[in-house]
Design an enzyme around this catalytic site. Structure first.
Site, PDB file in Angstrom:
ATOM      1  N   GLY A   1       0.884  -5.643 -13.818  1.00 19.95           N
ATOM      2  CA  GLY A   1       0.630  -4.369 -13.155  1.00 19.95           C
ATOM      3  C   GLY A   1       1.487  -3.248 -13.716  1.00 19.95           C
ATOM      4  O   GLY A   1       1.007  -2.129 -13.928  1.00 19.95           O
ATOM      5  N   ASP A   2       2.750  -3.536 -13.973  1.00 22.22           N
ATOM      6  CA  ASP A   2       3.643  -2.536 -14.551  1.00 22.22           C
ATOM      7  C   ASP A   2       3.175  -2.124 -15.946  1.00 22.22           C
ATOM      8  O   ASP A   2       3.182  -0.942 -16.298  1.00 22.22           O
ATOM      9  CB  ASP A   2       5.066  -3.089 -14.644  1.00 22.22           C
ATOM     10  CG  ASP A   2       5.745  -3.205 -13.301  1.00 22.22           C
ATOM     11  OD1 ASP A   2       6.000  -2.162 -12.674  1.00 22.22           O
ATOM     12  OD2 ASP A   2       6.032  -4.330 -12.872  1.00 22.22           O
TER      13      ASP A   2
END
Length: 397
Positions: free
Chosen positions: A168-169
């Site tokens: 996600g990052d």
């Protein structure tokens, strides 16, 4: 070699850990001058994450490659003044603090854009700069969960699972880099002022979620966890060989399916007109997967891959990093770059992606020592050696 495509673009990075630094890393790999601002008190926590060598994270050397490390104490007024001066000369500023932190430091958009009207400011946060959740803390795991990814990942009889990396990052970082380049293009082509690129981690993940929203909006369909199969796309699954290896077989093209069935000795399924299209195959997915499971389970991995390669069916062993390290395709495309750590120890770093034929990115140097470039960067801003020494003595740098 021609110069890198972002040569001359100046970036100031205030981020820590993953999303912001990953965004800046992409720009640095393609020639942008990235000045990473770190606290004099230890710097980016990523320097101490995961496996260490001589006290420094091996991940750090990749995540911060091609960047310049400058230490500024942003709790000291002179440190903030220097940060403003850096930003006044920058094209892009990247930060991934909770909304409001940069403003409290005196480095908000209103201040920085007044100093530098052409500035592009990339702001990565859990929930974006607006909305009722903007002030809440949010890491990649929260973004993956709220963005829909975790709900569809795993097996239906077990709780949702995460990817083995902080995906996600990294997705948010990529959107930030894309947004920054679009904003620069707007500034260049339309005489536009700078602008804010507002990336929320949950939105970055949500943007990748294919047909989840229209399927629910139109018919109330909620996609569930389906393990290793691709729902509604048959066959595409993971199968286990006789010697305990895991193989992914993608036979979901109409012609590919027929070749696959013939290769595994199931001419009955290959010639079945009801299975000629994806809809018919998906209706009988259990039968098809049982046939592939039985064949793969009766053979060792090498034989499975040889047969499917000859049949022109997409298939691969599920790679561990050990498999990647000895793979000929990775080697042929230079994706395992040889490098040396500061003490001379040899190791490898990932090659730069994407591959540009005329102006490729490259690893120019590995992640720097904390504050390694402080003096040279400040000297380029016009500060003399005595000024720099005084700032260091006062604790501003």
């Amino acid at each position: 070699m021609s110069q890198k495509p972002l040569q001359g673009v100046k970036v100031v990075e205030f981020g820590t850990l993953i999303a912001g630094p990953f965004c800046a890393r992409v720009l640095a790999e393609f020639g942008a001058e990235v000045v990473k601002v770190e606290s004099p008190d230890g710097g980016d926590p990523l320097r101490q994450w995961r496996k260490l060598h001589e006290g420094t994270s091996l991940w750090w050397y990749v995540q911060a490659r091609n960047k310049k490390s400058v230490t500024l104490n942003l709790k000291h007024p002179d440190g903030v003044a220097l940060a403003r001066k850096l930003c006044a000369n920058a094209d892009i500023v990247i930060e991934n603090f909770r909304p409001g932190v940069m403003e409290k430091l005196g480095l908000g958009w209103d201040v920085l854009s007044a100093d530098n009207p052409g500035l592009v400011m990339v702001r990565l946060s859990g929930f974006g700069q607006t909305g009722p959740m903007a002030q809440q803390p949010g890491f990649g795991a929260i973004g993956e969960s709220m963005g829909g990814l975790r709900f569809v990942t795993g097996f239906p009889d077990r709780p949702p699972v995460k990817s083995g990396i902080s995906i996600g990052d990294s997705i948010a970082g990529l959107w930030g880099a894309i947004g920054a380049l679009m904003a620069l293009r707007h500034r260049e082509m339309n005489g536009g002022r700078g602008q804010v690129v507002d990336v929320a981690l949950y939105e970055a993940v949500f943007a990748m979620m294919e047909s989840l929203l229209p399927e629910y909006s139109m018919g109330g369909h909620v996609r569930e966890r389906t393990g290793n199969i691709m729902p509604g796309i048959t066959p595409s699954n993971t199968h286990t060989t006789r010697d305990g290896e895991h193989v992914v077989v993608g036979g979901n093209g109409d012609a590919i399916f027929k070749r696959l069935m013939l290769a595994i000795g199931r001419s009955d399924l290959a010639e079945d007109p009801a299975l000629a299209g994806n809809a018919g195959r998906s209706a009988r997915a259990d039968e098809i997967y049982a046939a592939i499971d039985a064949w793969v389970g009766a053979h060792d991995v090498g034989d499975v891959l040889d047969v499917l390669k000859r049949a022109d069916v997409p298939a691969t062993k599920v790679y561990s990093i050990a498999d990647i390290f000895r793979d000929a395709q990775y080697a042929a495309r230079g994706m395992l770059e040889e490098a040396a750590l500061p003490d001379g120890a040899a190791f490898h770093v990932p090659g730069v992606v994407p591959r540009l034929t005329e102006s490729p990115g490259a690893t120019d140097w590995l992640g720097p020592r904390l504050g390694e470039h402080t003096d040279s960067v400040l000297a380029a801003l016009g500060l003399g050696a005595e000024n720099i020494a005084a700032l260091r003595e006062s604790g501003a740098i």
